[in-house]
Design a protein around this motif. Structure first.
Motif, PDB file in Angstrom:
ATOM      1  N   ASN A  62       0.858  -1.178   0.000  1.00  6.98           N
ATOM      2  CA  ASN A  62       0.000   0.000   0.000  1.00  6.98           C
ATOM      3  C   ASN A  62       0.900   1.235   0.000  1.00  6.98           C
ATOM      4  N   CYS A  63       1.561   1.472  -1.129  1.00  9.35           N
ATOM      5  CA  CYS A  63       2.582   2.512  -1.224  1.00  9.35           C
ATOM      6  C   CYS A  63       1.966   3.908  -1.168  1.00  9.35           C
ATOM      7  N   GLN A  64       2.746   4.871  -0.655  1.00  5.20           N
ATOM      8  CA  GLN A  64       2.282   6.259  -0.602  1.00  5.20           C
ATOM      9  C   GLN A  64       1.972   6.807  -1.983  1.00  5.20           C
ATOM     10  N   THR A  65       2.717   6.357  -2.971  1.00  4.87           N
ATOM     11  CA  THR A  65       2.614   6.909  -4.323  1.00  4.87           C
ATOM     12  C   THR A  65       1.537   6.252  -5.172  1.00  4.87           C
ATOM     13  N   VAL A 153      11.614  -5.993 -14.149  1.00  4.79           N
ATOM     14  CA  VAL A 153      11.829  -4.627 -13.670  1.00  4.79           C
ATOM     15  C   VAL A 153      11.274  -4.536 -12.250  1.00  4.79           C
ATOM     16  N   VAL A 154      12.147  -4.188 -11.300  1.00  6.69           N
ATOM     17  CA  VAL A 154      11.774  -4.130  -9.891  1.00  6.69           C
ATOM     18  C   VAL A 154      11.681  -2.671  -9.448  1.00  6.69           C
ATOM     19  N   SER A 155      10.603  -2.332  -8.772  1.00  2.00           N
ATOM     20  CA  SER A 155      10.415  -0.962  -8.267  1.00  2.00           C
ATOM     21  C   SER A 155      11.148  -0.791  -6.948  1.00  2.00           C
ATOM     22  N   ILE A 156      12.081   0.154  -6.906  1.00  2.00           N
ATOM     23  CA  ILE A 156      12.841   0.464  -5.685  1.00  2.00           C
ATOM     24  C   ILE A 156      12.855   1.982  -5.555  1.00  2.00           C
ATOM     25  N   ASP A 157      12.068   2.511  -4.621  1.00  5.90           N
ATOM     26  CA  ASP A 157      11.904   3.957  -4.503  1.00  5.90           C
ATOM     27  C   ASP A 157      12.684   4.551  -3.341  1.00  5.90           C
ATOM     28  N   GLY A 158      13.705   3.816  -2.900  1.00  4.05           N
ATOM     29  CA  GLY A 158      14.566   4.322  -1.846  1.00  4.05           C
ATOM     30  C   GLY A 158      15.796   3.442  -1.744  1.00  4.05           C
ATOM     31  N   ILE A 159      16.961   4.045  -1.641  1.00  8.05           N
ATOM     32  CA  ILE A 159      18.201   3.284  -1.527  1.00  8.05           C
ATOM     33  C   ILE A 159      18.504   2.974  -0.073  1.00  8.05           C
ATOM     34  N   GLN A 160      18.071   3.863   0.815  1.00 11.40           N
ATOM     35  CA  GLN A 160      18.212   3.613   2.251  1.00 11.40           C
ATOM     36  C   GLN A 160      16.991   2.854   2.760  1.00 11.40           C
ATOM     37  N   PRO A 161      17.197   1.892   3.661  1.00 13.24           N
ATOM     38  CA  PRO A 161      16.064   1.086   4.155  1.00 13.24           C
ATOM     39  C   PRO A 161      14.921   1.927   4.725  1.00 13.24           C
ATOM     40  N   ASP A 162      15.239   2.982   5.468  1.00 14.25           N
ATOM     41  CA  ASP A 162      14.182   3.796   6.074  1.00 14.25           C
ATOM     42  C   ASP A 162      13.371   4.535   5.011  1.00 14.25           C
ATOM     43  N   THR A 163      14.055   5.035   4.007  1.00 13.84           N
ATOM     44  CA  THR A 163      13.355   5.744   2.929  1.00 13.84           C
ATOM     45  C   THR A 163      12.427   4.801   2.189  1.00 13.84           C
ATOM     46  N   TYR A 164      12.936   3.630   1.842  1.00 17.81           N
ATOM     47  CA  TYR A 164      12.121   2.636   1.143  1.00 17.81           C
ATOM     48  C   TYR A 164      10.906   2.255   1.992  1.00 17.81           C
ATOM     49  N   ALA A 165      11.121   2.046   3.287  1.00 15.14           N
ATOM     50  CA  ALA A 165      10.019   1.652   4.168  1.00 15.14           C
ATOM     51  C   ALA A 165       8.970   2.746   4.272  1.00 15.14           C
ATOM     52  N   ASP A 166       9.391   4.009   4.259  1.00 20.95           N
ATOM     53  CA  ASP A 166       8.431   5.111   4.332  1.00 20.95           C
ATOM     54  C   ASP A 166       7.533   5.150   3.104  1.00 20.95           C
ATOM     55  N   VAL A 167       8.108   4.883   1.932  1.00 24.86           N
ATOM     56  CA  VAL A 167       7.338   4.945   0.695  1.00 24.86           C
ATOM     57  C   VAL A 167       6.471   3.708   0.517  1.00 24.86           C
ATOM     58  N   ARG A 168       7.050   2.529   0.773  1.00 30.02           N
ATOM     59  CA  ARG A 168       6.385   1.276   0.399  1.00 30.02           C
ATOM     60  C   ARG A 168       5.879   0.456   1.588  1.00 30.02           C
TER      61      ARG A 168
END
Length: 395
Positions: A62-65, A153-168
């Motif tokens: 349930n991603c923010q985007t 093709v894999v969706s990765i919207d953050g390189i840092q774990p915390d950033t990725y967790a916030d988005v996805r």
């Protein structure tokens, strides 16, 4: 430019060199159209080259985007009968060579996704799979290699774990581990496919990590990274966008070496445009693509494949209604593709016969834009489409 004169019956005869140059048979059929006083002939040709199939609208995240924050569509899988109807129609398209299994759902949640891929591969079609990567376990990875999938093709919207967790709302480590599973499955099989791609949606909250994308891609063996701007479906995401009217410095990202069998290639990052004003170009129409929804509805692009609302480049909240030119349960894909309505629409989009609504002096008081219409050109309108400006991109 040859001069044509109608005969006594009002018939025009097209020169043989014109027919040969366009690779049209003398018995080819055309739709006759008028635009600004000019006569236009639209050939009825089954020239589809690319098929986007939405096997499901369901997702395990349930991603923010996500578009789900602005739609009321059901969470549903494509039924077997719908897919079989699509398969039965594919021989009508001799130029078709690629199928993309991605949309606004997660394809790997479909219970028969491997069967779907296998049936497409039996027809010698290249298959691209778009995924969030969380369901890419050992079994799935081995099957994707065995079936000869061309690209994942894999969706990765953050390189840092915390950033990725916030988005996805998920763990980046799981995705990276699953990508390595796919690499190991390729190594064990001695295969170079599927090649790996990454999609990164750039926003204010993660753009600082874009510099690290090349390093991560190189470490994972990614051949291609696609960076897109966010399409804001909510007021919160509208505050996250990086692009605008005025010229903005382009995003930057480097390349990286990628080993492919005995060869070494160079990985590339495809970056989006950052401000309005580019020459509009619809990749869906110019690539001769069809988008087929989970229920068999046929749309011209992602932007018109669902009903939702989003915020335009100048902050207008726009309601978009799904637009289809037919459904595979009522008509064949070839009949839908070559129908007068769909053929004329593609022609208008190629010429981009639409106003530029974001540049109009009346844009703040115009109510046509609120429902994805415009004052001239066909409707639904592509007048402020961010895909056509290359601001929003797809794999």
């Amino acid at each position: 430019m040859p001069k044509l004169t109608p005969d006594e019956h009002g018939r025009f005869h097209l020169p043989a060199d014109f027919l040969n140059r366009r690779r049209l048979e003398p018995q080819a059929e055309y739709w006759l159209d008028e635009r600004d006083g000019d006569l236009i002939l639209h050939p009825r040709r089954p020239d589809v080259r690319k098929l986007y199939i939405e096997v499901t609208t369901a997702c395990n995240l349930n991603c923010q985007t996500c578009i789900r924050h602005s739609w009321v569509d059901p969470s549903a899988h494509m039924k077997r009968d719908t897919f079989e109807r699509i398969l039965a129609d594919l021989p009508a398209f001799p130029a078709l060579d690629q199928v993309v299994l991605t949309s606004f759902g997660e394809p790997l949640v479909h219970p028969r996704i491997l069967e779907i891929i296998e049936k497409l591969r039996e027809r010698n079609l290249m298959v691209t799979l778009g995924t969030n990567g969380l369901l890419l376990d050992d079994r799935i990875a081995r099957e994707l290699v065995r079936l000869g999938v061309s690209q994942v093709v894999v969706s990765i919207d953050g390189i840092q774990p915390d950033t990725y967790a916030d988005v996805r709302g998920a763990q980046l480590a799981e995705v990276l581990e699953n990508i390595q599973r796919l690499n190991e499955a390729k190594r064990q099989a001695g295969a170079v496919q599927p090649t790996l791609g990454v999609e990164f949606v750039a926003m204010k909250s993660n753009v600082a990590e874009l510099d690290s994308l090349a390093e991560l891609a190189g470490r994972l063996g990614v051949a291609r990274a696609v960076v897109s701007n966010v399409l804001p479906y909510t007021a919160e995401m509208n505050q996250e966008k990086l692009y605008g009217y005025e010229p903005i410095a382009p995003l930057k990202s480097g390349g990286w070496p990628v080993r492919s069998d005995a060869w070494m290639k160079w990985g590339i990052t495809e970056l989006p445009r950052m401000h309005w004003g580019g020459e509009p170009h619809c990749r869906f129409v110019h690539d001769y693509s069809i988008v087929i929804g989970w229920d068999g509805g046929v749309s011209p692009c992602y932007a018109l494949s669902h009903s939702y609302h989003y915020y335009t480049i100048d902050g207008i909240e726009k309601e978009v209604r799904r637009h289809t030119f037919g459904n595979v349960h009522q008509s064949s894909l070839a009949d839908i593709w070559m129908s007068e309505e769909y053929t004329r629409y593609r022609s208008a989009v190629r010429a981009f016969h639409f106003p530029s609504c974001p540049d109009c002096d009346l844009r703040e008081t115009c109510d046509l834009r609120l429902e994805n219409n415009a004052c001239w050109g066909p409707n639904p309108s592509c007048a402020d489409c961010l895909w056509a400006q290359d601001i929003v991109r797809c794999p």
